[in-house]
Design a protein around this motif. Structure first.
Motif, mmCIF file in Angstrom:
data_model
loop_
_atom_site.group_PDB
_atom_site.id
_atom_site.type_symbol
_atom_site.label_atom_id
_atom_site.label_comp_id
_atom_site.label_asym_id
_atom_site.label_seq_id
_atom_site.Cartn_x
_atom_site.Cartn_y
_atom_site.Cartn_z
ATOM 1 N N MET A 1 0.808 -1.217 0.000
ATOM 2 C CA MET A 1 0.000 0.000 0.000
ATOM 3 C C MET A 1 0.848 1.276 0.000
ATOM 4 O O MET A 1 0.329 2.369 -0.216
ATOM 5 C CB MET A 1 -0.932 0.007 1.214
ATOM 6 N N MET A 2 2.150 1.145 0.237
ATOM 7 C CA MET A 2 3.044 2.291 0.158
ATOM 8 C C MET A 2 3.607 2.464 -1.244
ATOM 9 O O MET A 2 4.401 3.377 -1.489
ATOM 10 C CB MET A 2 4.172 2.149 1.180
ATOM 11 N N GLY A 3 3.226 1.561 -2.144
ATOM 12 C CA GLY A 3 3.661 1.669 -3.524
ATOM 13 C C GLY A 3 4.995 1.019 -3.815
ATOM 14 O O GLY A 3 5.523 1.157 -4.928
ATOM 15 N N PHE A 4 5.539 0.269 -2.850
ATOM 16 C CA PHE A 4 6.848 -0.349 -3.020
ATOM 17 C C PHE A 4 6.748 -1.860 -3.150
ATOM 18 O O PHE A 4 5.852 -2.492 -2.589
ATOM 19 C CB PHE A 4 7.753 -0.013 -1.828
ATOM 20 N N LYS A 5 7.697 -2.414 -3.893
ATOM 21 C CA LYS A 5 7.875 -3.856 -3.922
ATOM 22 C C LYS A 5 8.688 -4.245 -2.693
ATOM 23 O O LYS A 5 9.709 -3.630 -2.400
ATOM 24 C CB LYS A 5 8.614 -4.289 -5.184
ATOM 25 N N ASP A 6 8.224 -5.267 -1.991
ATOM 26 C CA ASP A 6 8.931 -5.708 -0.798
ATOM 27 C C ASP A 6 8.918 -7.232 -0.778
ATOM 28 O O ASP A 6 7.959 -7.848 -1.239
ATOM 29 C CB ASP A 6 8.252 -5.152 0.460
#
Length: 421
Positions: A237-242
């Motif tokens: 939801m923060m827009g990052f791939k993790d």
């Protein structure tokens, strides 16, 4: 007619009558049912990956390990933790058998019992019916047993509680809500159709009425981790791939080392199973959305566009940890920072309305499987809790740990049989 033939074969040549099932009280099961979905396209054993493109397929329920762990991650989740209300061990065992038979049928795309219609008008139908006409959608159902189930004086299981099934320690920054934590049992339902996943949990709760009660539950969407490394890593939801270094569902060596419990680990009944940590992580979305891009990238240790580690070009390039800030999330979560600890993650995003102050109640429902939390989740979370600058934007508000038994081998097996034998 084909379905009727299957029912007759499964019940020793005799289809159960509707009237014979009225004594369930919502807890018994029979195997006869009308199909609730389309054609079943089983691909491999239940603990192996299924091509994500075949989203209407059925993942086989039986296998050495439970499906829903190493299986290719589906798009939707309905997770439920239950409190066991009955004090009768035999009643709990029967419920687990009934749940297993129901899970078998739903995973194959069939209705529970005699279905949602066509039975006696004077009795409730066996199936709630909202999945009628829907395909299996790669539904998997995965059960786990919480530490509280092994409490002394409950079901005689205290001597079988594994050493790794402990109460998770309090981590710095935790703000846990007891109403969203713990549980005697859990069921993780994953599917590519949200209605199929909700239908599965709803039916199990109905079957367990009077014997178990839902303690808390969580809906999830947009998988944030992948067990298929050939696919692009999803974004949170923060827009990052993790979690791009997640364990692949086909990497048997890594699964054996980091995920599956072995007989030598001290709990014979759990061999072939795993440990599941579930954490509800609230994200301070509004604060994050006002944070400059460079700062966001430094916090994660990745660029936001490609998802590549600092100084690298592609998301799966081996990260150079020393090029990142000491407080970067990737650096602190990496196995090289945690004595080689690896987790198999199956997390999902969630949004649950607003908090009454106009802020979005959203974040990550973190799910991670491992062979032992003492060498898996606990050291990794300690590392993150102490130094991860991402903690300024998140808060852990729910937590639970479950021992996940091995898979159901055949039609005579059931969830947790080795534990109760």
């Amino acid at each position: 007619m084909a379905e009727e033939t299957q029912v007759t074969a499964e019940t020793g040549g005799r289809a159960p009558s509707r009237r014979s099932l009225l004594g369930w009280g919502g807890a018994g099961l029979a195997l006869g049912a009308a199909a609730a979905g389309g054609a079943v396209a089983a691909v491999r054993t239940g603990d192996q990956a299924v091509p994500a493109a075949d989203s209407g397929a059925a993942i086989p329920f039986h296998g050495t390990h439970q499906a829903g762990i190493a299986s290719a991650v589906q798009d939707r989740l309905h997770f439920a933790a239950f409190d066991v209300k009955t004090k009768d061990r035999a009643e709990l065992v029967q419920l687990l058998k009934d749940w297993t038979r129901a899970a078998e049928r739903m995973a194959a795309g069939h209705a529970v019992g005699e279905g949602a219609f066509g039975g006696l008008e004077e009795a409730p139908p066996d199936d709630t019916g909202e999945a009628l006409g829907l395909k299996p959608s790669r539904l998997t159902l995965t059960i786990g047993f919480g530490p509280s189930l092994f409490a002394k004086g409950r079901f005689g299981l205290e001597g079988k509680r594994p050493g790794a099934l402990l109460e998770l320690p309090a981590f710095p920054g935790d703000n846990l809500d007891p109403a969203r934590s713990g549980g005697d049992l859990c069921v993780q339902a994953c599917a590519d159709d949200p209605q199929v996943a909700v239908h599965a949990i709803r039916n199990l709760a109905r079957i367990g009425f009077g014997k178990v009660a839902v303690r808390w539950s969580q809906l999830g969407f947009g998988k944030t981790s992948s067990t298929t490394p050939e696919a692009q890593t999803p974004r949170n939801m923060m827009g990052f791939k993790d979690g791009t270094r997640n364990i692949a569902g086909t990497d048997n060596a890594a699964l054996d080392r980091h995920v599956w419990v072995a007989s030598k680990d001290g709990a014979g009944w759990l061999a072939g199973g795993s440990y599941l940590v579930a954490r509800r992580i609230r994200m301070n979305i509004e604060t994050w959305d006002r944070t400059p891009l460079k700062e966001q990238e430094d916090i994660f240790g990745r660029d936001k566009g490609e998802g590549a580690p600092v100084g690298k070009a592609k998301e799966r390039d081996e990260p150079f940890l020393k090029a990142m800030l000491p407080t970067a999330h990737v650096r602190l979560a990496h196995p090289d920072t945690n004595d080689g600890a690896k987790l198999l993650r199956r997390g999902y995003s969630f949004t649950d309305g607003t908090d009454g102050l106009g802020r979005l109640d959203a974040g990550l429902f973190f799910l991670a499987y491992q062979r032992d939390v003492r060498t898996g989740f606990i050291p990794v979370q300690n590392s993150l809790a102490r130094a991860d600058v991402l903690n300024e934007y998140i808060q852990h508000v729910g937590s639970a740990l479950f021992a996940v038994p091995p898979g159901v081998r055949d039609k005579d097996d059931w969830w947790g049989r080795a534990l109760f034998s």
